[in-house]
Motif scaffolding. Structure first.
Motif, PDB file in Angstrom:
ATOM      1  N   ARG A 116       0.832  -1.214   0.032  1.00  0.00           N
ATOM      2  CA  ARG A 116      -0.010  -0.005   0.007  1.00  0.00           C
ATOM      3  C   ARG A 116       0.819   1.408  -0.027  1.00  0.00           C
ATOM      4  NH1 ARG A 116      -4.816  -1.646  -0.092  1.00  0.00           N
ATOM      5  NH2 ARG A 116      -5.841  -3.225   1.449  1.00  0.00           N
ATOM      6  N   VAL A 117       2.221   1.108   0.118  1.00  0.00           N
ATOM      7  CA  VAL A 117       3.131   2.325  -0.028  1.00  0.00           C
ATOM      8  C   VAL A 117       3.535   2.549  -1.493  1.00  0.00           C
ATOM      9  CG1 VAL A 117       5.247   3.434   0.870  1.00  0.00           C
ATOM     10  CG2 VAL A 117       3.842   1.967   2.178  1.00  0.00           C
ATOM     11  N   HIS A 118       3.136   3.481  -2.240  1.00  0.00           N
ATOM     12  CA  HIS A 118       3.504   3.668  -3.543  1.00  0.00           C
ATOM     13  C   HIS A 118       5.022   4.247  -3.643  1.00  0.00           C
ATOM     14  CE1 HIS A 118      -0.790   3.772  -4.982  1.00  0.00           C
ATOM     15  NE2 HIS A 118      -0.792   4.227  -3.544  1.00  0.00           N
ATOM     16  N   ARG A 119       5.598   3.983  -4.695  1.00  0.00           N
ATOM     17  CA  ARG A 119       7.024   4.325  -4.738  1.00  0.00           C
ATOM     18  C   ARG A 119       7.103   4.651  -6.212  1.00  0.00           C
ATOM     19  NH1 ARG A 119      11.121   0.647  -2.255  1.00  0.00           N
ATOM     20  NH2 ARG A 119      10.094  -0.119  -0.214  1.00  0.00           N
ATOM     21  N   PRO A 120       7.196   6.154  -6.363  1.00  0.00           N
ATOM     22  CA  PRO A 120       7.317   6.702  -7.541  1.00  0.00           C
ATOM     23  C   PRO A 120       8.691   6.816  -8.039  1.00  0.00           C
ATOM     24  CG  PRO A 120       6.962   8.517  -5.899  1.00  0.00           C
ATOM     25  CD  PRO A 120       6.661   7.062  -5.162  1.00  0.00           C
ATOM     26  N   ARG A 121       8.755   6.795  -9.396  1.00  0.00           N
ATOM     27  CA  ARG A 121      10.235   6.572  -9.873  1.00  0.00           C
ATOM     28  C   ARG A 121      10.582   8.133 -10.164  1.00  0.00           C
ATOM     29  NH1 ARG A 121       7.384   2.239 -11.656  1.00  0.00           N
ATOM     30  NH2 ARG A 121       6.980   3.444 -13.579  1.00  0.00           N
ATOM     31  N   GLU A 122       9.856   8.960 -10.455  1.00  0.00           N
ATOM     32  CA  GLU A 122      10.172  10.248 -10.805  1.00  0.00           C
ATOM     33  C   GLU A 122       8.970  11.403 -10.152  1.00  0.00           C
ATOM     34  OE1 GLU A 122      10.304  10.016 -15.016  1.00  0.00           O
ATOM     35  OE2 GLU A 122       8.317   9.843 -15.071  1.00  0.00           O
ATOM     36  N   ASP A 123       9.187  12.718 -10.489  1.00  0.00           N
ATOM     37  CA  ASP A 123       8.371  13.780  -9.842  1.00  0.00           C
ATOM     38  C   ASP A 123       7.057  13.523 -10.688  1.00  0.00           C
ATOM     39  OD1 ASP A 123       9.625  15.429  -7.848  1.00  0.00           O
ATOM     40  OD2 ASP A 123      11.290  15.715  -9.497  1.00  0.00           O
ATOM     41  N   GLU A 166       5.578  10.887 -11.692  1.00  0.00           N
ATOM     42  CA  GLU A 166       4.793   9.923 -10.853  1.00  0.00           C
ATOM     43  C   GLU A 166       4.222  10.500  -9.663  1.00  0.00           C
ATOM     44  OE1 GLU A 166       5.047   5.136 -10.343  1.00  0.00           O
ATOM     45  OE2 GLU A 166       6.759   6.302 -11.294  1.00  0.00           O
ATOM     46  N   PHE A 167       5.245  11.171  -8.910  1.00  0.00           N
ATOM     47  CA  PHE A 167       4.864  11.576  -7.483  1.00  0.00           C
ATOM     48  C   PHE A 167       3.563  12.421  -7.600  1.00  0.00           C
ATOM     49  CE2 PHE A 167       4.994  14.796  -4.233  1.00  0.00           C
ATOM     50  CZ  PHE A 167       5.449  13.851  -3.217  1.00  0.00           C
ATOM     51  N   ASN A 168       3.605  13.347  -8.458  1.00  0.00           N
ATOM     52  CA  ASN A 168       2.651  14.345  -8.610  1.00  0.00           C
ATOM     53  C   ASN A 168       1.168  13.624  -9.030  1.00  0.00           C
ATOM     54  OD1 ASN A 168       4.143  16.331  -8.171  1.00  0.00           O
ATOM     55  ND2 ASN A 168       5.046  16.920 -10.237  1.00  0.00           N
ATOM     56  N   PHE A 169       1.360  12.553  -9.980  1.00  0.00           N
ATOM     57  CA  PHE A 169       0.313  11.868 -10.410  1.00  0.00           C
ATOM     58  C   PHE A 169      -0.627  11.134  -9.182  1.00  0.00           C
ATOM     59  CE2 PHE A 169      -1.588   7.946 -11.767  1.00  0.00           C
ATOM     60  CZ  PHE A 169      -2.476   8.399 -12.810  1.00  0.00           C
ATOM     61  N   ILE A 170       0.467  10.625  -8.468  1.00  0.00           N
ATOM     62  CA  ILE A 170      -0.494   9.913  -7.074  1.00  0.00           C
ATOM     63  C   ILE A 170      -0.982  11.039  -6.277  1.00  0.00           C
ATOM     64  CG2 ILE A 170       0.527   8.673  -5.159  1.00  0.00           C
ATOM     65  CD1 ILE A 170       2.572   7.533  -6.755  1.00  0.00           C
ATOM     66  N   ILE A 219      14.693  10.977  -2.739  1.00  0.00           N
ATOM     67  CA  ILE A 219      15.004  12.448  -2.654  1.00  0.00           C
ATOM     68  C   ILE A 219      15.813  12.568  -4.067  1.00  0.00           C
ATOM     69  CG2 ILE A 219      16.795  14.197  -1.634  1.00  0.00           C
ATOM     70  CD1 ILE A 219      15.767  13.213   0.864  1.00  0.00           C
ATOM     71  N   THR A 220      16.690  11.706  -4.655  1.00  0.00           N
ATOM     72  CA  THR A 220      17.377  11.981  -5.626  1.00  0.00           C
ATOM     73  C   THR A 220      16.221  11.614  -7.018  1.00  0.00           C
ATOM     74  OG1 THR A 220      18.062   9.824  -5.739  1.00  0.00           O
ATOM     75  CG2 THR A 220      19.517  11.196  -4.797  1.00  0.00           C
ATOM     76  N   ARG A 221      15.422  10.893  -6.848  1.00  0.00           N
ATOM     77  CA  ARG A 221      14.538  10.701  -7.887  1.00  0.00           C
ATOM     78  C   ARG A 221      13.348  11.537  -8.165  1.00  0.00           C
ATOM     79  NH1 ARG A 221      13.742   4.638  -9.737  1.00  0.00           N
ATOM     80  NH2 ARG A 221      15.860   4.086  -9.237  1.00  0.00           N
ATOM     81  N   CYS A 222      13.110  12.157  -6.876  1.00  0.00           N
ATOM     82  CA  CYS A 222      11.862  13.121  -6.879  1.00  0.00           C
ATOM     83  C   CYS A 222      12.584  14.500  -6.303  1.00  0.00           C
ATOM     84  CB  CYS A 222      10.898  12.848  -6.215  1.00  0.00           C
ATOM     85  SG  CYS A 222      10.325  11.134  -6.818  1.00  0.00           S
ATOM     86  N   PRO A 223      13.383  15.414  -7.282  1.00  0.00           N
ATOM     87  CA  PRO A 223      14.045  16.478  -6.717  1.00  0.00           C
ATOM     88  C   PRO A 223      13.158  17.539  -6.600  1.00  0.00           C
ATOM     89  CG  PRO A 223      14.625  16.073  -8.814  1.00  0.00           C
ATOM     90  CD  PRO A 223      13.962  14.873  -8.416  1.00  0.00           C
TER      91      PRO A 223
END
Length: 112
Positions: A4-11, A13-17, A65-69
Motif C-alpha cells: 500500500r506504499v506507492h514508490r514513484p520513480r520520478e516527480d 509519477e509523484f505528482n500523479f499519485i 530524494i534523488t528521484r523526486c528532486p
C-alpha cells in the motif's frame, strides 16, 4: 514495505499519485547516501508496517530524494528520512528522523 506504499520513480509519477488521491497523503522521503540508508530502512519497516491500518484514511508515498528532486524542494526536505502530511496538495505537517511505531502513529493521527 507494504504494497500500500506507492514508490514513484520520478516527480511526474509523484505528482500523479498526489493528484489521484482523495484522502490525505503521507509523503515519506528517503535517501540513499550512507548516513541516510540505515534510518530509512528502519522507517521503511515502520511506515510499511502501519500503512494497511490507514487504508482509506491516507495514501502513503515513499519518494527517493534523488528521484523526486522537485517534490523534495517544494516541501523543503533537507534530510532523510522526512515526512510530510499533505491535504489537497498542501503541507499540513512535517516530521524528520527516526520514530517508533507509536510516535509515528501519533504524528499521523494528530494531522489526519
Amino acid at each position: 514495505m507494504a504494497n500500500r506504499v506507492h514508490r514513484p520513480r520520478e516527480d511526474a509519477e509523484f505528482n500523479f499519485i498526489l493528484g489521484m488521491s482523495v484522502v490525505p497523503v503521507l509523503a515519506y522521503f528517503t535517501g540513499t547516501w550512507p548516513k541516510a540508508i540505515e534510518p530509512c530502512r528502519v522507517m521503511d519497516l515502520v511506515v510499511g508496517g502501519i500503512a494497511d491500518d490507514y487504508t482509506g484514511r491516507l495514501t502513503a508515498v515513499r519518494a527517493d530524494i534523488t528521484r523526486c528532486p522537485a517534490a523534495t524542494e517544494r516541501y523543503g526536505i533537507t534530510g532523510a528520512p522526512s515526512y510530510v502530511v499533505l491535504k489537497e496538495g498542501e503541507a499540513v505537517a512535517h516530521g524528520t528522523g527516526l520514530m517508533t511505531i507509536t510516535e509515528f502513529r501519533k504524528f499521523l493521527d494528530d494531522h489526519l
